[in-house]
Write a protein that holds these residues in place. Structure first.
Motif, PDB file in Angstrom:
ATOM      1  N   LEU A 191      24.549  38.046  87.214  1.00 62.56           N
ATOM      2  CA  LEU A 191      26.002  38.665  86.753  1.00 62.56           C
ATOM      3  C   LEU A 191      25.819  39.106  85.513  1.00 62.56           C
ATOM      4  CD1 LEU A 191      28.455  36.422  88.927  1.00 62.56           C
ATOM      5  CD2 LEU A 191      27.049  38.355  89.782  1.00 62.56           C
ATOM      6  N   GLY A 192      26.422  40.424  84.872  1.00 63.96           N
ATOM      7  CA  GLY A 192      26.841  40.526  83.901  1.00 63.96           C
ATOM      8  C   GLY A 192      28.202  39.824  83.329  1.00 63.96           C
ATOM      9  N   PRO A 193      28.623  40.109  82.172  1.00 70.56           N
ATOM     10  CA  PRO A 193      29.920  39.431  81.796  1.00 70.56           C
ATOM     11  C   PRO A 193      30.952  39.743  82.741  1.00 70.56           C
ATOM     12  CG  PRO A 193      29.039  40.632  79.882  1.00 70.56           C
ATOM     13  CD  PRO A 193      28.021  40.789  80.992  1.00 70.56           C
ATOM     14  N   MET A 194      31.854  38.832  83.439  1.00 67.61           N
ATOM     15  CA  MET A 194      32.767  39.088  84.197  1.00 67.61           C
ATOM     16  C   MET A 194      33.682  37.832  84.417  1.00 67.61           C
ATOM     17  SD  MET A 194      31.162  39.418  88.214  1.00 67.61           S
ATOM     18  CE  MET A 194      30.071  40.613  87.656  1.00 67.61           C
ATOM     19  N   PRO A 195      35.024  37.881  84.670  1.00 63.35           N
ATOM     20  CA  PRO A 195      35.996  36.843  85.091  1.00 63.35           C
ATOM     21  C   PRO A 195      35.479  36.196  86.304  1.00 63.35           C
ATOM     22  CG  PRO A 195      37.182  38.938  84.786  1.00 63.35           C
ATOM     23  CD  PRO A 195      35.656  39.508  84.724  1.00 63.35           C
ATOM     24  N   ASP A 196      35.877  35.133  86.531  1.00 62.01           N
ATOM     25  CA  ASP A 196      35.411  34.288  87.603  1.00 62.01           C
ATOM     26  C   ASP A 196      36.051  34.898  88.741  1.00 62.01           C
ATOM     27  OD1 ASP A 196      34.153  32.252  86.198  1.00 62.01           O
ATOM     28  OD2 ASP A 196      35.975  30.942  86.223  1.00 62.01           O
TER      29      ASP A 196
END
Length: 81
Positions: free
Chosen positions: A57-62
């Motif tokens: 995953l790239g940067p992302m919220p939960d």
């Protein structure tokens, strides 16, 4: 539009670029491997997966990561094992 899946690196890079430029070092791997790419323009998230391995995953919220689970399971039912 929901999450999109593609194996076309140029399509992925064009659509996911806003996400990729936020953390270029982490995103390098996302664009250098032959894989399945995913992105969602609405929330600026991206991932890459080289089946049968789990996605990176790239940067992302939960919350965005949790929303990705059913999409990936539909594309690769064996992901649970």
């Amino acid at each position: 539009m929901g999450r999109q899946l593609t194996e076309d690196v140029e399509e992925f890079r064009t659509a996911a670029d806003p996400c990729l430029v936020r953390d270029p070092a982490r995103a390098t791997l996302l664009i250098t491997m032959p894989a399945r790419f995913g992105y969602r323009r609405e929330n600026g998230t991206a991932f890459v997966q080289t089946p049968p391995l789990r996605p990176l995953l790239g940067p992302m919220p939960d919350r965005a990561a949790r929303e990705l689970v059913p999409v990936l399971r539909a594309a690769q039912p064996s992901l649970d094992s």
